[in-house]
Design a protein around this motif. Structure first.
Motif, PDB file in Angstrom:
ATOM      1  N   HIS A   1       5.091  23.277   6.552  1.00  0.00           N
ATOM      2  CA  HIS A   1       4.985  23.646   5.385  1.00  0.00           C
ATOM      3  C   HIS A   1       5.069  22.662   4.045  1.00  0.00           C
ATOM      4  O   HIS A   1       5.502  21.703   4.437  1.00  0.00           O
ATOM      5  N   ARG A   2       3.978  22.775   3.217  1.00  0.00           N
ATOM      6  CA  ARG A   2       3.952  21.704   2.314  1.00  0.00           C
ATOM      7  C   ARG A   2       3.824  22.499   1.008  1.00  0.00           C
ATOM      8  O   ARG A   2       3.576  23.646   0.756  1.00  0.00           O
ATOM      9  N   GLU A   3       4.601  21.892  -0.297  1.00  0.00           N
ATOM     10  CA  GLU A   3       4.554  22.491  -1.425  1.00  0.00           C
ATOM     11  C   GLU A   3       4.559  21.492  -2.598  1.00  0.00           C
ATOM     12  O   GLU A   3       5.085  20.270  -2.272  1.00  0.00           O
ATOM     13  N   GLY A   4       3.989  21.750  -3.621  1.00  0.00           N
ATOM     14  CA  GLY A   4       3.942  20.794  -4.740  1.00  0.00           C
ATOM     15  C   GLY A   4       3.032  19.595  -4.401  1.00  0.00           C
ATOM     16  O   GLY A   4       2.496  19.463  -3.497  1.00  0.00           O
ATOM     17  N   LYS A   5       3.127  18.541  -5.416  1.00  0.00           N
ATOM     18  CA  LYS A   5       2.348  17.451  -5.332  1.00  0.00           C
ATOM     19  C   LYS A   5       3.029  16.216  -5.973  1.00  0.00           C
ATOM     20  O   LYS A   5       3.869  16.629  -6.906  1.00  0.00           O
ATOM     21  N   GLN A   6       2.843  15.180  -5.724  1.00  0.00           N
ATOM     22  CA  GLN A   6       3.405  13.957  -6.133  1.00  0.00           C
ATOM     23  C   GLN A   6       2.421  12.686  -5.953  1.00  0.00           C
ATOM     24  O   GLN A   6       1.623  12.936  -4.877  1.00  0.00           O
ATOM     25  N   HIS A   7       2.423  11.702  -6.891  1.00  0.00           N
ATOM     26  CA  HIS A   7       1.416  10.879  -6.907  1.00  0.00           C
ATOM     27  C   HIS A   7       2.299   9.571  -6.943  1.00  0.00           C
ATOM     28  O   HIS A   7       2.758   9.088  -8.013  1.00  0.00           O
ATOM     29  N   GLU A   8       2.683   8.935  -5.865  1.00  0.00           N
ATOM     30  CA  GLU A   8       3.619   7.520  -5.995  1.00  0.00           C
ATOM     31  C   GLU A   8       3.090   6.641  -5.058  1.00  0.00           C
ATOM     32  O   GLU A   8       2.013   6.631  -4.387  1.00  0.00           O
ATOM     33  N   GLU A   9       3.487   5.289  -5.373  1.00  0.00           N
ATOM     34  CA  GLU A   9       3.089   4.253  -4.379  1.00  0.00           C
ATOM     35  C   GLU A   9       3.683   4.080  -2.893  1.00  0.00           C
ATOM     36  O   GLU A   9       4.805   4.529  -3.000  1.00  0.00           O
ATOM     37  N   GLU A  10       2.663   3.670  -2.272  1.00  0.00           N
ATOM     38  CA  GLU A  10       3.161   3.586  -0.711  1.00  0.00           C
ATOM     39  C   GLU A  10       2.687   2.134  -0.281  1.00  0.00           C
ATOM     40  O   GLU A  10       1.864   1.449  -0.916  1.00  0.00           O
ATOM     41  N   GLY A  11       3.462   1.908   0.647  1.00  0.00           N
ATOM     42  CA  GLY A  11       2.905   0.526   1.313  1.00  0.00           C
ATOM     43  C   GLY A  11       3.266   1.059   2.613  1.00  0.00           C
ATOM     44  O   GLY A  11       3.392   2.023   3.188  1.00  0.00           O
ATOM     45  N   CYS A  12       3.030  -0.123   3.479  1.00  0.00           N
ATOM     46  CA  CYS A  12       2.987   0.216   5.056  1.00  0.00           C
ATOM     47  C   CYS A  12       3.278  -1.167   5.719  1.00  0.00           C
ATOM     48  O   CYS A  12       2.523  -2.262   5.452  1.00  0.00           O
ATOM     49  N   LEU A  13       3.984  -1.244   6.949  1.00  0.00           N
ATOM     50  CA  LEU A  13       4.303  -2.435   7.625  1.00  0.00           C
ATOM     51  C   LEU A  13       3.185  -2.880   8.207  1.00  0.00           C
ATOM     52  O   LEU A  13       3.052  -4.258   8.647  1.00  0.00           O
ATOM     53  N   SER A  14       2.202  -2.192   8.557  1.00  0.00           N
ATOM     54  CA  SER A  14       0.914  -2.528   9.341  1.00  0.00           C
ATOM     55  C   SER A  14      -0.212  -2.977   8.270  1.00  0.00           C
ATOM     56  O   SER A  14      -1.136  -3.526   8.593  1.00  0.00           O
ATOM     57  N   LEU A  15       0.411  -2.720   7.262  1.00  0.00           N
ATOM     58  CA  LEU A  15      -0.722  -3.310   6.048  1.00  0.00           C
ATOM     59  C   LEU A  15       0.232  -3.847   4.891  1.00  0.00           C
ATOM     60  O   LEU A  15       0.306  -3.664   3.826  1.00  0.00           O
ATOM     61  N   PRO A  16       0.863  -5.363   5.423  1.00  0.00           N
ATOM     62  CA  PRO A  16       1.698  -6.054   4.459  1.00  0.00           C
ATOM     63  C   PRO A  16       1.168  -6.381   3.038  1.00  0.00           C
ATOM     64  O   PRO A  16       0.097  -6.987   2.882  1.00  0.00           O
ATOM     65  N   ASP A  17       1.961  -6.169   2.178  1.00  0.00           N
ATOM     66  CA  ASP A  17       1.712  -6.498   0.927  1.00  0.00           C
ATOM     67  C   ASP A  17       0.499  -5.600   0.451  1.00  0.00           C
ATOM     68  O   ASP A  17       0.198  -6.122  -0.991  1.00  0.00           O
ATOM     69  N   ILE A  18       0.065  -4.646   0.929  1.00  0.00           N
ATOM     70  CA  ILE A  18      -0.787  -3.759   0.086  1.00  0.00           C
ATOM     71  C   ILE A  18      -0.092  -2.551  -0.216  1.00  0.00           C
ATOM     72  O   ILE A  18       0.563  -1.895   0.655  1.00  0.00           O
ATOM     73  N   ARG A  19      -0.234  -2.144  -1.703  1.00  0.00           N
ATOM     74  CA  ARG A  19       0.405  -1.019  -2.028  1.00  0.00           C
ATOM     75  C   ARG A  19      -0.511  -0.265  -3.026  1.00  0.00           C
ATOM     76  O   ARG A  19      -1.521  -0.836  -3.793  1.00  0.00           O
ATOM     77  N   GLU A  20      -0.350   1.041  -2.867  1.00  0.00           N
ATOM     78  CA  GLU A  20      -1.289   1.845  -3.622  1.00  0.00           C
ATOM     79  C   GLU A  20      -0.828   3.260  -3.969  1.00  0.00           C
ATOM     80  O   GLU A  20       0.097   3.776  -3.008  1.00  0.00           O
ATOM     81  N   LYS A  21      -1.325   3.873  -5.023  1.00  0.00           N
ATOM     82  CA  LYS A  21      -0.668   5.256  -5.137  1.00  0.00           C
ATOM     83  C   LYS A  21      -1.314   6.317  -4.226  1.00  0.00           C
ATOM     84  O   LYS A  21      -2.657   6.052  -4.243  1.00  0.00           O
ATOM     85  N   VAL A  22      -0.497   7.110  -3.832  1.00  0.00           N
ATOM     86  CA  VAL A  22      -1.222   8.021  -2.929  1.00  0.00           C
ATOM     87  C   VAL A  22      -0.782   9.613  -3.445  1.00  0.00           C
ATOM     88  O   VAL A  22       0.505   9.668  -3.553  1.00  0.00           O
TER      89      VAL A  22
END
Length: 169
Positions: A81-102
């Protein structure tokens, strides 16, 4: 045991993982290794492919070791189940120092198994919902830069190539 984090462009990160069918001591050890590796890398979530294991397992701890009750293990998870939306910054340990809003769902319900193979459902909102979606994407071979615009993705990939050329990746 702390295992090294696999970085993009390792192909294991973009391949769908295999379902877990055996719930035993080896699996419990892998889950413990995943928590140790995640904490060592200063993360709040880790999927098995990020340590080179192509299995449908993810661990999450938004408290980062502060509250043992916050440790979540999802085996063979699926979002039901999915509901609503959010647009926030994410990072990833496999992409160090790369962040972007998703953009992701604001609330999700996940059905998964625990380390004993028992099925359960768990709800998440805001950061926890985002963590569930991000980590389950990993299990499907989808990195978060696939969820941003083509222009932003291209800029991220260029930055990674530049870092690789400089020997900093």
């Amino acid at each position: 045991m702390i295992r090294p984090i696999v970085k993009y462009p390792d192909p294991i990160l973009e391949r769908p993982t295999e379902r877990v069918t055996e719930f035993n001591d080896e699996l419990r050890q892998l889950v413990n290794d995943m928590f140790e590796s995640m904490y060592d890398a200063k993360g709040i979530g880790l999927a098995a492919p990020q340590i080179g294991v192509s299995k449908r397992i993810t661990v999450i701890d938004l408290s980062f070791k502060e509250d043992p009750e916050d440790k979540i293990v999802l085996i063979n998870p699926e979002i039901i189940h999915r509901e609503g939306k959010q647009h926030e910054e994410e990072g990833c340990l496999s992409l160090p120092d790369i962040r972007e809003k998703v953009t992701r769902a604001a609330k999700v319900t996940v059905k998964a198994q625990d380390v004993n193979g028992e099925w359960f459902e768990i709800d998440g909102e805001e950061l926890l919902a985002r963590a569930f979606q991000h980590e389950i994407d990993h299990l499907d071979g989808v990195l978060f830069f696939r969820r941003v615009s083509a222009l932003k993705r291209d800029l991220m990939l260029r930055r990674i190539r530049k870092l690789q050329r400089a020997g900093d990746w």
